[in-house]
Design a protein around this motif. Structure first.
Motif, short mmCIF file in Angstrom:
data_model
loop_
_atom_site.label_atom_id
_atom_site.label_comp_id
_atom_site.label_asym_id
_atom_site.label_seq_id
_atom_site.Cartn_x
_atom_site.Cartn_y
_atom_site.Cartn_z
N THR A 198 0.84 -1.20 0.00
CA THR A 198 0.00 0.00 0.00
C THR A 198 0.87 1.25 0.00
O THR A 198 0.63 2.19 -0.77
CB THR A 198 -0.94 0.00 1.22
OG1 THR A 198 -1.79 -1.14 1.13
CG2 THR A 198 -1.77 1.27 1.27
N ARG A 199 1.89 1.26 0.85
CA ARG A 199 2.80 2.42 0.87
C ARG A 199 3.51 2.59 -0.46
O ARG A 199 3.69 3.70 -0.95
CB ARG A 199 3.83 2.28 2.01
CG ARG A 199 3.25 2.55 3.37
CD ARG A 199 4.32 2.76 4.42
NE ARG A 199 5.27 1.67 4.52
CZ ARG A 199 5.17 0.66 5.39
NH1 ARG A 199 4.15 0.60 6.22
NH2 ARG A 199 6.08 -0.28 5.43
N LEU A 200 3.90 1.48 -1.08
CA LEU A 200 4.57 1.54 -2.38
C LEU A 200 3.64 2.11 -3.45
O LEU A 200 4.04 2.96 -4.24
CB LEU A 200 5.05 0.14 -2.78
CG LEU A 200 5.75 0.01 -4.12
CD1 LEU A 200 7.06 0.78 -4.12
CD2 LEU A 200 6.01 -1.46 -4.45
N ARG A 201 2.39 1.66 -3.47
CA ARG A 201 1.43 2.13 -4.48
C ARG A 201 1.07 3.60 -4.30
O ARG A 201 0.78 4.29 -5.26
CB ARG A 201 0.17 1.27 -4.43
CG ARG A 201 0.41 -0.12 -4.98
CD ARG A 201 -0.86 -0.95 -5.01
NE ARG A 201 -0.55 -2.30 -5.45
CZ ARG A 201 -0.61 -3.37 -4.67
NH1 ARG A 201 -1.00 -3.27 -3.42
NH2 ARG A 201 -0.29 -4.56 -5.15
N GLU A 202 1.08 4.07 -3.05
CA GLU A 202 0.72 5.46 -2.78
C GLU A 202 1.89 6.42 -2.94
O GLU A 202 1.71 7.63 -2.91
CB GLU A 202 0.16 5.58 -1.36
CG GLU A 202 -1.17 4.88 -1.20
CD GLU A 202 -1.66 4.84 0.23
OE1 GLU A 202 -0.88 5.22 1.14
OE2 GLU A 202 -2.81 4.43 0.45
N SER A 203 3.09 5.88 -3.14
CA SER A 203 4.30 6.71 -3.23
C SER A 203 4.42 7.36 -4.61
O SER A 203 4.23 6.72 -5.64
CB SER A 203 5.53 5.85 -2.98
OG SER A 203 6.70 6.57 -3.28
N CYS A 204 4.76 8.63 -4.59
CA CYS A 204 5.02 9.36 -5.83
C CYS A 204 6.48 9.80 -5.90
O CYS A 204 6.98 10.15 -6.96
CB CYS A 204 4.13 10.60 -5.93
SG CYS A 204 2.39 10.18 -6.03
N ASP A 205 7.15 9.77 -4.77
CA ASP A 205 8.53 10.24 -4.67
C ASP A 205 9.48 9.14 -5.15
O ASP A 205 9.51 8.05 -4.61
CB ASP A 205 8.83 10.60 -3.21
CG ASP A 205 10.20 11.20 -3.04
OD1 ASP A 205 10.87 11.51 -4.04
OD2 ASP A 205 10.61 11.37 -1.88
N SER A 206 10.26 9.44 -6.18
CA SER A 206 11.16 8.43 -6.75
C SER A 206 12.32 8.09 -5.81
O SER A 206 12.83 6.99 -5.84
CB SER A 206 11.69 8.89 -8.10
OG SER A 206 12.45 10.06 -7.95
N VAL A 207 12.73 9.04 -4.98
CA VAL A 207 13.81 8.78 -4.01
C VAL A 207 13.32 7.80 -2.96
O VAL A 207 14.02 6.85 -2.59
CB VAL A 207 14.29 10.10 -3.37
CG1 VAL A 207 15.30 9.83 -2.27
CG2 VAL A 207 14.85 11.03 -4.41
N ASP A 208 12.13 8.02 -2.48
CA ASP A 208 11.54 7.15 -1.46
C ASP A 208 11.15 5.80 -2.04
O ASP A 208 11.10 4.81 -1.34
CB ASP A 208 10.32 7.86 -0.87
CG ASP A 208 9.88 7.26 0.44
OD1 ASP A 208 10.75 6.79 1.20
OD2 ASP A 208 8.67 7.26 0.70
N ARG A 209 10.88 5.75 -3.33
CA ARG A 209 10.40 4.53 -3.98
C ARG A 209 11.41 3.38 -3.88
O ARG A 209 11.01 2.23 -3.69
CB ARG A 209 10.06 4.81 -5.44
CG ARG A 209 9.41 3.64 -6.12
CD ARG A 209 8.69 4.08 -7.39
NE ARG A 209 8.15 2.97 -8.12
CZ ARG A 209 7.00 2.36 -7.84
NH1 ARG A 209 6.29 2.78 -6.83
NH2 ARG A 209 6.58 1.35 -8.57
N ALA A 210 12.69 3.67 -3.98
CA ALA A 210 13.70 2.61 -3.89
C ALA A 210 13.65 1.93 -2.52
O ALA A 210 13.72 0.70 -2.42
CB ALA A 210 15.09 3.18 -4.14
#
Length: 104
Positions: A46-58
């Motif tokens: 859920t956190r991954l799907r809601e993420s828009c920040d590419s830095v945080d995505r990794a």
């Protein structure tokens, strides 16, 4: 002539029931651990799907891959070896599976 060991040399009824209780407790703990691992997968995905920040995505990809890996291990400890249905049910992204070395 067949010889049979006397019943008083075998396990007592108390020992057998204690082993049954222990086995039941172990199965309960396995099921509880599987449930906790499944909730962790849901939360990280859920956190991954809601993420828009590419830095945080990794970091979120890594966390999701660790959660899925732990869930797969717990499933295997419960005797559940096939994960295809779980991959579809949780809609696990290919990017997460790639970190596990699996194919989706």
């Amino acid at each position: 002539m067949a010889v049979r060991m006397p019943s008083n040399f075998g396990r007592s009824g108390a020992q057998e029931s204690a082993l049954d209780l222990l086995g039941h407790e172990i199965l309960g703990e396995k099921a509880a651990a599987l449930g906790r691992a499944g909730r962790r997968v849901e939360e990280t995905l859920t956190r991954l799907r809601e993420s828009c920040d590419s830095v945080d995505r990794a970091r979120l990809l890594r966390d999701a891959a660790e959660a899925v890996h732990g869930y797969f291990i717990q499933r295997e400890l419960c005797g559940l070896r096939k994960h295809d249905a779980v991959i579809r049910e949780y809609n696990i992204p290919k990017a997460v599976l790639a970190r596990l070395g699996a194919s989706g």
